[in-house]
Design a protein around this motif. Structure first.
Motif, PDB file in Angstrom:
ATOM      1  N   GLN A  74       0.829  -1.199   0.000  1.00  0.00           N
ATOM      2  CA  GLN A  74       0.000   0.000   0.000  1.00  0.00           C
ATOM      3  C   GLN A  74       0.863   1.248   0.000  1.00  0.00           C
ATOM      4  O   GLN A  74       0.569   2.233  -0.699  1.00  0.00           O
ATOM      5  CB  GLN A  74      -0.890  -0.016   1.244  1.00  0.00           C
ATOM      6  CG  GLN A  74      -1.961   1.055   1.283  1.00  0.00           C
ATOM      7  CD  GLN A  74      -2.747   0.997   2.573  1.00  0.00           C
ATOM      8  OE1 GLN A  74      -2.975  -0.092   3.095  1.00  0.00           O
ATOM      9  NE2 GLN A  74      -3.156   2.137   3.080  1.00  0.00           N
ATOM     10  N   ASN A  75       1.931   1.198   0.791  1.00  0.00           N
ATOM     11  CA  ASN A  75       2.821   2.357   0.875  1.00  0.00           C
ATOM     12  C   ASN A  75       3.577   2.601  -0.431  1.00  0.00           C
ATOM     13  O   ASN A  75       3.937   3.726  -0.741  1.00  0.00           O
ATOM     14  CB  ASN A  75       3.825   2.190   2.015  1.00  0.00           C
ATOM     15  CG  ASN A  75       3.143   2.248   3.371  1.00  0.00           C
ATOM     16  OD1 ASN A  75       2.007   2.726   3.470  1.00  0.00           O
ATOM     17  ND2 ASN A  75       3.813   1.739   4.381  1.00  0.00           N
ATOM     18  N   SER A  76       3.785   1.501  -1.125  1.00  0.00           N
ATOM     19  CA  SER A  76       4.531   1.641  -2.378  1.00  0.00           C
ATOM     20  C   SER A  76       3.632   2.143  -3.515  1.00  0.00           C
ATOM     21  O   SER A  76       4.108   2.554  -4.558  1.00  0.00           O
ATOM     22  CB  SER A  76       5.155   0.292  -2.763  1.00  0.00           C
ATOM     23  OG  SER A  76       4.126  -0.612  -3.096  1.00  0.00           O
ATOM     24  N   LEU A  77       2.319   2.054  -3.248  1.00  0.00           N
ATOM     25  CA  LEU A  77       1.375   2.470  -4.289  1.00  0.00           C
ATOM     26  C   LEU A  77       1.047   3.952  -4.145  1.00  0.00           C
ATOM     27  O   LEU A  77       1.122   4.520  -3.078  1.00  0.00           O
ATOM     28  CB  LEU A  77       0.084   1.649  -4.196  1.00  0.00           C
ATOM     29  CG  LEU A  77       0.216   0.134  -4.420  1.00  0.00           C
ATOM     30  CD1 LEU A  77      -1.116  -0.537  -4.124  1.00  0.00           C
ATOM     31  CD2 LEU A  77       0.669  -0.171  -5.852  1.00  0.00           C
ATOM     32  N   ASN A  78       0.625   4.501  -5.277  1.00  0.00           N
ATOM     33  CA  ASN A  78       0.122   5.876  -5.228  1.00  0.00           C
ATOM     34  C   ASN A  78      -0.888   6.119  -6.344  1.00  0.00           C
ATOM     35  O   ASN A  78      -1.007   5.327  -7.296  1.00  0.00           O
ATOM     36  CB  ASN A  78       1.254   6.896  -5.315  1.00  0.00           C
ATOM     37  CG  ASN A  78       2.284   6.485  -6.340  1.00  0.00           C
ATOM     38  OD1 ASN A  78       1.936   5.838  -7.330  1.00  0.00           O
ATOM     39  ND2 ASN A  78       3.522   6.859  -6.138  1.00  0.00           N
ATOM     40  N   GLY A  79      -1.637   7.139  -6.149  1.00  0.00           N
ATOM     41  CA  GLY A  79      -2.621   7.499  -7.165  1.00  0.00           C
ATOM     42  C   GLY A  79      -3.688   6.469  -7.346  1.00  0.00           C
ATOM     43  O   GLY A  79      -4.299   5.984  -6.388  1.00  0.00           O
ATOM     44  N   GLU A  80      -3.897   6.153  -8.626  1.00  0.00           N
ATOM     45  CA  GLU A  80      -4.972   5.265  -9.017  1.00  0.00           C
ATOM     46  C   GLU A  80      -4.802   3.850  -8.441  1.00  0.00           C
ATOM     47  O   GLU A  80      -5.740   3.251  -7.952  1.00  0.00           O
ATOM     48  CB  GLU A  80      -5.017   5.178 -10.547  1.00  0.00           C
ATOM     49  CG  GLU A  80      -6.438   5.190 -11.089  1.00  0.00           C
ATOM     50  CD  GLU A  80      -6.428   5.326 -12.597  1.00  0.00           C
ATOM     51  OE1 GLU A  80      -6.540   4.255 -13.241  1.00  0.00           O
ATOM     52  OE2 GLU A  80      -6.293   6.457 -13.093  1.00  0.00           O
ATOM     53  N   GLN A  81      -3.533   3.407  -8.486  1.00  0.00           N
ATOM     54  CA  GLN A  81      -3.233   2.055  -7.984  1.00  0.00           C
ATOM     55  C   GLN A  81      -3.584   1.918  -6.517  1.00  0.00           C
ATOM     56  O   GLN A  81      -4.155   0.915  -6.092  1.00  0.00           O
ATOM     57  CB  GLN A  81      -1.721   1.788  -8.166  1.00  0.00           C
ATOM     58  CG  GLN A  81      -1.366   1.283  -9.539  1.00  0.00           C
ATOM     59  CD  GLN A  81       0.125   1.046  -9.651  1.00  0.00           C
ATOM     60  OE1 GLN A  81       0.928   1.857  -9.153  1.00  0.00           O
ATOM     61  NE2 GLN A  81       0.503  -0.027 -10.331  1.00  0.00           N
ATOM     62  N   TYR A  82      -3.288   3.012  -5.838  1.00  0.00           N
ATOM     63  CA  TYR A  82      -3.544   3.016  -4.390  1.00  0.00           C
ATOM     64  C   TYR A  82      -5.035   2.904  -4.093  1.00  0.00           C
ATOM     65  O   TYR A  82      -5.480   2.108  -3.283  1.00  0.00           O
ATOM     66  CB  TYR A  82      -2.979   4.306  -3.795  1.00  0.00           C
ATOM     67  CG  TYR A  82      -3.181   4.449  -2.296  1.00  0.00           C
ATOM     68  CD1 TYR A  82      -2.367   3.747  -1.397  1.00  0.00           C
ATOM     69  CD2 TYR A  82      -4.175   5.285  -1.787  1.00  0.00           C
ATOM     70  CE1 TYR A  82      -2.545   3.879  -0.044  1.00  0.00           C
ATOM     71  CE2 TYR A  82      -4.356   5.415  -0.414  1.00  0.00           C
ATOM     72  CZ  TYR A  82      -3.537   4.707   0.453  1.00  0.00           C
ATOM     73  OH  TYR A  82      -3.708   4.834   1.792  1.00  0.00           O
ATOM     74  N   THR A  83      -5.820   3.706  -4.851  1.00  0.00           N
ATOM     75  CA  THR A  83      -7.270   3.699  -4.682  1.00  0.00           C
ATOM     76  C   THR A  83      -7.827   2.333  -5.057  1.00  0.00           C
ATOM     77  O   THR A  83      -8.679   1.777  -4.352  1.00  0.00           O
ATOM     78  CB  THR A  83      -7.924   4.778  -5.573  1.00  0.00           C
ATOM     79  OG1 THR A  83      -7.071   5.910  -5.638  1.00  0.00           O
ATOM     80  CG2 THR A  83      -9.297   5.181  -5.039  1.00  0.00           C
ATOM     81  N   GLN A 139      -6.641 -11.136   1.045  1.00  0.00           N
ATOM     82  CA  GLN A 139      -6.268  -9.882   0.394  1.00  0.00           C
ATOM     83  C   GLN A 139      -4.902  -9.989  -0.283  1.00  0.00           C
ATOM     84  O   GLN A 139      -4.694  -9.485  -1.389  1.00  0.00           O
ATOM     85  CB  GLN A 139      -6.271  -8.746   1.419  1.00  0.00           C
ATOM     86  CG  GLN A 139      -7.668  -8.356   1.863  1.00  0.00           C
ATOM     87  CD  GLN A 139      -7.653  -7.418   3.053  1.00  0.00           C
ATOM     88  OE1 GLN A 139      -6.731  -7.443   3.854  1.00  0.00           O
ATOM     89  NE2 GLN A 139      -8.686  -6.580   3.167  1.00  0.00           N
ATOM     90  N   VAL A 140      -3.982 -10.652   0.425  1.00  0.00           N
ATOM     91  CA  VAL A 140      -2.650 -10.838  -0.154  1.00  0.00           C
ATOM     92  C   VAL A 140      -2.754 -11.582  -1.480  1.00  0.00           C
ATOM     93  O   VAL A 140      -2.048 -11.280  -2.452  1.00  0.00           O
ATOM     94  CB  VAL A 140      -1.718 -11.572   0.841  1.00  0.00           C
ATOM     95  CG1 VAL A 140      -0.490 -12.124   0.147  1.00  0.00           C
ATOM     96  CG2 VAL A 140      -1.316 -10.653   1.986  1.00  0.00           C
ATOM     97  N   GLY A 141      -3.705 -12.522  -1.487  1.00  0.00           N
ATOM     98  CA  GLY A 141      -3.877 -13.298  -2.708  1.00  0.00           C
ATOM     99  C   GLY A 141      -4.494 -12.498  -3.837  1.00  0.00           C
ATOM    100  O   GLY A 141      -4.369 -12.855  -5.009  1.00  0.00           O
ATOM    101  N   ALA A 142      -5.141 -11.422  -3.459  1.00  0.00           N
ATOM    102  CA  ALA A 142      -5.855 -10.649  -4.460  1.00  0.00           C
ATOM    103  C   ALA A 142      -4.967  -9.603  -5.111  1.00  0.00           C
ATOM    104  O   ALA A 142      -5.361  -8.984  -6.093  1.00  0.00           O
ATOM    105  CB  ALA A 142      -7.067  -9.984  -3.828  1.00  0.00           C
ATOM    106  N   VAL A 143      -3.808  -9.332  -4.532  1.00  0.00           N
ATOM    107  CA  VAL A 143      -2.969  -8.267  -5.105  1.00  0.00           C
ATOM    108  C   VAL A 143      -1.694  -8.801  -5.763  1.00  0.00           C
ATOM    109  O   VAL A 143      -1.319  -9.937  -5.548  1.00  0.00           O
ATOM    110  CB  VAL A 143      -2.575  -7.218  -4.042  1.00  0.00           C
ATOM    111  CG1 VAL A 143      -3.821  -6.443  -3.590  1.00  0.00           C
ATOM    112  CG2 VAL A 143      -1.895  -7.881  -2.860  1.00  0.00           C
TER     113      VAL A 143
END
Lengths: 215, 643
Positions: free
Chosen positions: B452-461, B639-643
């Motif tokens: 989550q921390n590594s994500l930003n913007g659209e990916q994060y949402t 959740q881990v499996g979903a990302v």
């Protein structure tokens, strides 16, 4: 399997690690059941064993986490190191590869446990002397270099199995007595059973046990 | 006895020497004192007798002790004095005293013969008054050592001066009385001894017994006579207290003498200081016996010393007798000489018999002392133990309390083990599986947070949306009306769910467990089964089922994490199915047990049962919440499996 619920003062968390097939589950079975399990199935994730032992007059419940040695579970089992008071690192004296992987297991242990965690190196299957692939001397040297306790054991014959588990417990207990191991720390791997009702003389017991503690 | 004491005697003796009438008076006093050898003792005796509570043995011991002490101390003094070889005319008194003593004790042992013997002797002696007086003079002029060889003769002669005849008769009567007293006391002593013998022999074996010192004896005696304060008088050994008694300038002689005798009686601080060698040899024997008995000194050492002394005495006496007798004989005359010899022989017999008796008595007394006094020791030890006893009894009491506590605890523990759901849950490894599942869950959460921390913007949402979706998927449906679900249906549902999840786990074990419980329940004889037992079985079943459920949830988590291809939606759906099915199973189990418990209520109308039923439902709810918690813990894994 199930000892008395509150007739122990401490719970020590052990974790048994090492390559697949080195005999981790067999060591555990030998220790808890005093039996040799000939055809032991692959462990899925982690299995548990418990036994209440006596260390310096203190009843200690060993909660042993027997991890899967399969590489695919490595990520999962890494979750379980946390809060282990003792780590039994097992290799197979008849398979050098299991010995060679020790440094990897050791680094995992060092990284995932706290500094006071007692690491005990066990060279299993010492009954198979004819097929020996790792000498006692080199393993002993490795243990010495890394500050590990070391013993060659046999889950089949039961040689040194008890000793390995008990020596680890003694070392942990000593750490507690010395104050090196903080019981309040969440990851100490030691739970101190608060005085259960009627066991208000626990502190006295501790005192008394300290005196005739042989370790 | 220290030297200061013996010095005391010497000075006292010198004082006494200055008065010529003293021997007579001393003798008389002696006789009186034999009746009441110790004023203190008498006082004690009367007191103890007055005391109805006082045991007979007490008195006996007091008498015994006082008499023995007299003897012992006397012997000690005399032997010491004789060693110093302080010669004086007062030796006669000594002999008188000793003789009377011997007679007394002789009487104790065997009254009638001795009495008759004594009468004989007296008769003989009366006939030779003149000889006596002469002999008195001579003996006084003679070296003291000479007398030693002819103790009896001289002694007896000295005794029976004409003036003393009456007093002698009186004395005899008195002695007779005393004798009876003492006989009885000796008997009592013997009885006591037997008693004490039986009492406790363990402590008698105690090697550390030391009766050598008067103080110890005193204290022991005190102990023995159950803290009788009067006893202290008797055993006052203080030389300072004795010293004034020997001061000749104080008061009248009779007083002085009585004091002396009293002191002698109590502590042997007597006028006997310049004892004749004969007396000293006798007393040294006695002393030997007594002190050996008392353990005052090394018996062997004493015996050796005595033997040496005796040998020396014999040698010196032999020489002196040879010298003296010729000079004596002509002056007295031949016939008189025969008479003297007769008297001498008779006297010898009396004295030696008396001595033998005295020795026997002494030995016997010592036996009693040794055996009776270790009894003191024993008693003392006992008292000591009694001092320690509170500690001991406290320890015992504490031990008992501890044992009781432990029993209570063990019962408690047993009850807990039997009843406590948590414990059972732990015993079946439910707790540790839950813990492991938590660790897994945490690990997954960390992973997700890092991601989550590594994500930003659209990916994060998008990521957050996915997370929320999975959470929603795992939401349990509201209480459905699936009450009437059968076990078979549950089995089917679980099987289906596991298949959908595509993990190699099985609920067979869980289902088997429940079926076994059901069989047990159905086979239950309600007439026999105790409601508590039934309740316990209910809790046990619930804990076991829940533990197995935890294990499977944990395994599901592990297996999902190592699964190659994840299908989060299916997994979530399956997990929800598993969760609801398992909670349903828990509900069925609780209902079934409650039903059985309820039937108990109908039978006995025991109010406790309703409490037990409530508890079963409470623990069932607990089980359900564990199961639902496990599902929540699995969400990060999904959740881990979903990302």
């Amino acid at each position: 399997m199930s000892g008395g619920p509150y007739n122990y003062s401490y719970i020590f968390k052990y974790i048994i690690i090492g390559d697949m097939g080195v005999g981790k589950s067999c060591l555990l079975h030998q220790f808890t059941e005093k039996k040799f399990m000939a055809d032991c199935p692959h462990t899925i994730g982690v299995e548990f064993g418990t036994r209440i032992i006596d260390v310096c007059g203190q009843k200690i419940k060993l909660q042993i986490w027997d991890t899967a040695g399969q590489e695919r579970f490595r990520a999962v089992t890494r979750s379980y190191y946390r809060g282990a008071a003792g780590a039994l690192m097992v290799y197979d004296i008849t398979r050098r590869s299991t010995y060679n992987h020790l440094s990897s297991w050791l680094s995992d242990t060092r990284n995932l446990t706290n500094p006071s965690t007692v690491i005990f190196l066990i060279g299993n299957k010492c009954d198979l002397e004819a097929q020996r692939d790792v000498t006692y001397e080199e393993a002993s040297k490795f243990a010495e270099e890394n500050g590990l306790m070391f013993v060659e054991a046999s889950a089949k014959t039961g040689d040194n199995v008890e000793e390995a588990f008990l020596e680890t417990a003694k070392k942990i207990y000593q750490s507690i007595q010395d104050g090196r191991l903080d019981l309040n720390a969440a990851e100490s791997g030691v739970q101190h059973k608060p005085s259960t009702p009627g066991r208000n003389n626990l502190s006295n017991d501790n005192q008394a046990n300290k005196d005739n503690c042989s370790c | 006895m220290d030297t200061s004491d013996s010095e005391c005697f010497e000075s006292a003796d010198e004082d006494i020497q200055s008065d010529e009438e003293l021997p007579k008076k001393v003798f008389n006093k002696d006789c009186q004192n034999l009746l009441k050898p110790n004023p203190n003792y008498e006082l004690e005796a009367s007191e103890t007798l007055c005391d109805p509570r006082t045991e007979e043995s007490k008195i006996t011991r007091q008498n015994d002790a006082s008499i023995k002490l007299e003897i012992a101390v006397k012997g000690d003094n005399e032997s010491k004095n004789s060693n110093k070889a302080s010669h004086s005319s007062s030796e006669t008194e000594d002999i008188c005293q000793v003789t009377s003593k011997i007679n007394t004790i002789n009487v104790i042992d065997d009254s009638k013969p001795v009495l008759s013997r004594k009468e004989n002797v007296e008769g003989d002696l009366c006939n030779i008054k003149q000889v006596e007086q002469e002999t008195v003079k001579k003996s006084r002029s003679c070296a003291k050592t000479k007398l030693g060889s002819k103790i009896s003769k001289d002694t007896v002669k000295f005794e029976i001066t004409p003036e003393k005849k009456k007093s002698k008769v009186v004395e005899k009567e008195k002695l007779h009385k005393t004798e009876n007293n003492i006989i009885s006391s000796v008997q009592i002593v013997e009885n006591e001894k037997l008693k004490v013998d039986n009492d406790d022999q363990n402590l008698w074996d105690d090697e550390e017994l030391d009766w050598g010192t008067e103080t110890k004896l005193e204290s022991d005696a005190k102990h023995n006579i159950s803290k009788d304060n009067t006893e202290e008088y008797k055993f006052q050994p203080s030389p300072s207290s004795n010293t004034p008694q020997f001061n000749p300038h104080i008061g009248k002689k009779s007083e002085n003498q009585s004091d002396n005798w009293g002191a002698w009686g109590s502590w042997g601080v007597s006028v006997l200081s310049t004892a004749t060698q004969s007396v000293s040899s006798i007393t040294s024997q006695l002393t030997n016996v007594i002190e050996t008995g008392l353990g005052a000194a090394d018996p062997e050492e004493l015996a050796r010393i005595d033997r040496e002394e005796k040998r020396e005495l014999k040698e010196s006496l032999g020489k002196e007798c040879e010298q003296d007798i010729p000079s004596e004989a002509p002056s007295v005359g031949f016939g008189l000489g025969n008479l003297v010899k007769l008297v001498e022989n008779t006297g010898n017999k009396v004295i030696s018999g008396g001595l033998d008796t005295l020795e026997t008595i002494g030995k016997k007394t010592m036996e009693v002392l040794q055996e009776g006094d270790p009894g003191l020791k024993k008693k003392r030890a006992f008292l000591k133990i009694e001092q320690n006893k509170p500690v001991l009894s406290q320890i015992l009491r504490e031990a008992k309390e501890r044992a009781e506590n432990e029993r209570n605890i063990s019962e408690e523990v047993y009850m807990k083990k039997m009843k406590n759901y948590e414990t059972l849950f732990d015993d079946h490894h439910g707790l540790v599986h839950l813990e492991a599942l938590e660790l897994l869950s945490k690990q997954c959460e960390i992973k997700l947070r890092n991601l989550q921390n590594s994500l930003n913007g659209e990916q994060y949402t998008e990521f957050l949306e996915t997370m929320d979706q999975i959470k929603e998927l795992c939401e349990l449906p509201d209480e459905e009306e699936e009450d009437q679900i059968s076990i078979l249906e549950i089995r089917e549902k679980l099987k289906k769910a596991v298949t959908e999840m595509n993990v190699q786990i099985s609920y067979d074990k869980l289902m088997t467990n429940w079926e076994e419980s059901e069989v047990w329940l159905n086979a239950l004889n309600m007439n026999i089964c105790d409601e508590k037992e039934l309740h316990q079985q209910a809790i046990e079943t619930l804990a076991q089922l829940t533990s197995l459920a935890m294990e499977q949830f944990h395994k599901i988590g592990e297996l999902l994490l190592i699964k190659d291809r994840r299908s989060t939606a299916d997994e979530a759906d399956s997990l929800v199915q598993v969760t609801t099915t398992l909670t349903a199973l828990i509900g069925i189990a609780a209902a079934k047990f409650s039903e059985k418990l309820n039937s108990k209520i109908c039978e006995s109308t025991n109010k406790e049962i309703s409490g037990l039923i409530t508890n079963v439902f409470f623990e069932a709810a607990n089980s359900s919440s564990y199961i639902q918690d496990a599902l929540q813990l699995l969400i990060p894994v999904l959740q881990v499996g979903a990302v």
